[in-house]
Write a protein that holds these residues in place. Structure first.
Motif, mmCIF file in Angstrom:
data_model
loop_
_atom_site.group_PDB
_atom_site.id
_atom_site.type_symbol
_atom_site.label_atom_id
_atom_site.label_comp_id
_atom_site.label_asym_id
_atom_site.label_seq_id
_atom_site.Cartn_x
_atom_site.Cartn_y
_atom_site.Cartn_z
ATOM 1 N N UNK A 60 -1.465 28.986 59.924
ATOM 2 C CA UNK A 60 -2.297 29.227 61.127
ATOM 3 C C UNK A 60 -1.760 28.782 62.515
ATOM 4 N N UNK A 61 -1.021 27.799 62.392
ATOM 5 C CA UNK A 61 -0.447 27.222 63.574
ATOM 6 C C UNK A 61 0.679 28.363 64.084
ATOM 7 N N UNK A 62 1.191 28.816 63.199
ATOM 8 C CA UNK A 62 2.331 29.860 63.855
ATOM 9 C C UNK A 62 1.528 31.351 64.131
ATOM 10 N N UNK A 63 0.665 31.707 63.515
ATOM 11 C CA UNK A 63 -0.219 33.087 63.761
ATOM 12 C C UNK A 63 -0.940 32.869 64.994
ATOM 13 N N UNK A 64 -1.300 31.381 65.628
ATOM 14 C CA UNK A 64 -1.952 31.382 66.907
ATOM 15 C C UNK A 64 -0.848 30.940 67.965
ATOM 16 N N UNK A 65 0.272 30.741 67.503
ATOM 17 C CA UNK A 65 1.239 30.079 68.405
ATOM 18 C C UNK A 65 1.650 31.093 69.444
ATOM 19 N N UNK A 66 2.637 30.870 70.313
ATOM 20 C CA UNK A 66 3.153 31.529 71.322
ATOM 21 C C UNK A 66 4.005 32.832 70.618
ATOM 22 N N UNK A 123 4.973 36.319 65.978
ATOM 23 C CA UNK A 123 3.998 35.438 65.586
ATOM 24 C C UNK A 123 3.636 35.597 63.868
ATOM 25 N N UNK A 124 3.717 36.758 63.568
ATOM 26 C CA UNK A 124 3.725 37.529 62.039
ATOM 27 C C UNK A 124 4.742 37.021 61.294
ATOM 28 N N UNK A 125 6.162 37.158 61.912
ATOM 29 C CA UNK A 125 7.263 36.621 61.566
ATOM 30 C C UNK A 125 7.176 35.231 61.121
ATOM 31 N N UNK A 126 6.835 34.439 62.195
ATOM 32 C CA UNK A 126 6.743 32.855 62.169
ATOM 33 C C UNK A 126 5.696 32.370 61.036
ATOM 34 N N UNK A 128 6.984 30.192 58.076
ATOM 35 C CA UNK A 128 6.362 29.022 57.797
ATOM 36 C C UNK A 128 6.445 28.786 56.340
ATOM 37 N N UNK A 129 5.947 29.663 55.603
ATOM 38 C CA UNK A 129 5.710 29.633 54.339
ATOM 39 C C UNK A 129 7.077 29.488 53.402
ATOM 40 N N UNK A 130 7.981 30.100 53.748
ATOM 41 C CA UNK A 130 9.174 30.025 53.482
ATOM 42 C C UNK A 130 9.789 28.755 53.533
ATOM 43 N N UNK A 131 9.876 27.964 54.720
ATOM 44 C CA UNK A 131 10.262 26.621 55.015
ATOM 45 C C UNK A 131 9.647 25.701 54.244
ATOM 46 N N UNK A 132 8.127 25.902 54.054
ATOM 47 C CA UNK A 132 7.530 24.939 53.399
ATOM 48 C C UNK A 132 7.993 24.827 51.871
ATOM 49 N N UNK A 192 -3.815 38.797 63.494
ATOM 50 C CA UNK A 192 -2.922 38.920 64.661
ATOM 51 C C UNK A 192 -2.617 40.617 64.924
ATOM 52 N N UNK A 193 -2.630 41.254 63.826
ATOM 53 C CA UNK A 193 -2.624 42.571 63.956
ATOM 54 C C UNK A 193 -3.445 43.529 64.731
ATOM 55 N N UNK A 194 -4.847 42.699 64.507
ATOM 56 C CA UNK A 194 -6.098 43.143 65.144
ATOM 57 C C UNK A 194 -5.803 43.139 67.042
ATOM 58 N N UNK A 195 -5.410 41.568 67.131
ATOM 59 C CA UNK A 195 -5.104 41.285 68.532
ATOM 60 C C UNK A 195 -4.092 42.168 69.185
ATOM 61 N N UNK A 196 -3.157 42.557 68.231
ATOM 62 C CA UNK A 196 -1.787 43.200 68.998
ATOM 63 C C UNK A 196 -2.544 44.754 69.067
#
Length: 216
Positions: A75-81, A87-90, A94-98, A138-142
């Motif tokens: 959620x933090x990545x999806x709403x980040x800068x 943001x979708x990549x991030x 984040x899941x991979x890193x976790x 995020x896709x809808x926002x884009x």
């Protein structure tokens, strides 16, 4: 004298799960018995069973905690800068890193992860649905901003989720840990997103040189 107040049932459950996870990491899931968890907590096995009917139930609680933690990071990545693509990549990164940080550093947790996946299928499916919904947002926002052409965000998000399984499943990550998973994830997500990106100006064609005249 500093005396700790009486724990609530939820606090006791959380403490049992935390200690159990530490033992699973230290000793391995198969070698850790409920009696070991109880001894580490200074309580009887019967008291542990009051809160968890089995060792597998403890793993299920650990799994749910991990899913929730991962969702917070997504959620933090999806709403980040960044751009919607970034943001979708991030979010997926984040899941991979976790998983790399929490499960792959210690091979003893592999069995615990397997048990968690086998016995938490409904929770994991619900987790995947929430991840897909965040990405669809995020896709809808884009789409609204003109970054993406009109499309059905839920469908594109589902395609992304399917394509990114190997970057989100801890067992598959472990099997491919020596590969550049971060780079592959970035390339995979951006490749799929190109299908819905707004039309860009075509690349300029290389300048043509006039053919040389014969005879000078």
């Amino acid at each position: 004298m500093n005396v700790r107040g009486k724990e609530t049932a939820d606090e006791t459950r959380e403490r049992i799960a935390q200690v159990a996870e530490e033992l699973f990491r230290r000793m391995g899931f198969a070698k850790t018995a409920v009696a070991d968890i109880a001894a580490e907590l200074g309580m009887s096995p019967a008291n542990v069973y009051r809160f968890f009917p089995s060792k597998t139930a403890i793993v299920e609680a650990i799994c749910q905690k991990c899913l929730t933690e991962s969702e917070v990071e997504v959620a933090q990545a999806a709403t980040g800068p960044g751009t919607p693509q970034d943001r979708i990549v991030a979010a997926y990164a984040s899941i991979l890193a976790y998983h790399k940080a929490n499960f792959l550093a210690e091979r003893r947790v592999h069995d615990m992860v397997q048990v968690a996946i086998e016995h938490n299928w409904q929770n994991i499916e619900a987790h995947k649905a929430r991840i897909a919904a965040m990405v669809a947002g995020v896709l809808a926002e884009g789409m609204e901003s003109g970054t993406f052409v009109p499309h059905v965000p839920a469908q594109v998000s589902a395609i992304l989720l399917g394509a990114c399984v190997r970057f989100c499943h801890p067992v598959l990550i472990a099997q491919n840990i020596d590969e550049d998973l971060e780079g592959q994830l970035d390339a995979t997500v951006r490749f799929i997103l190109r299908a819905v990106e707004a039309e860009r100006a075509p690349l300029a064609a290389p300048a043509r040189t006039a053919p040389a005249r014969k005879g000078g």
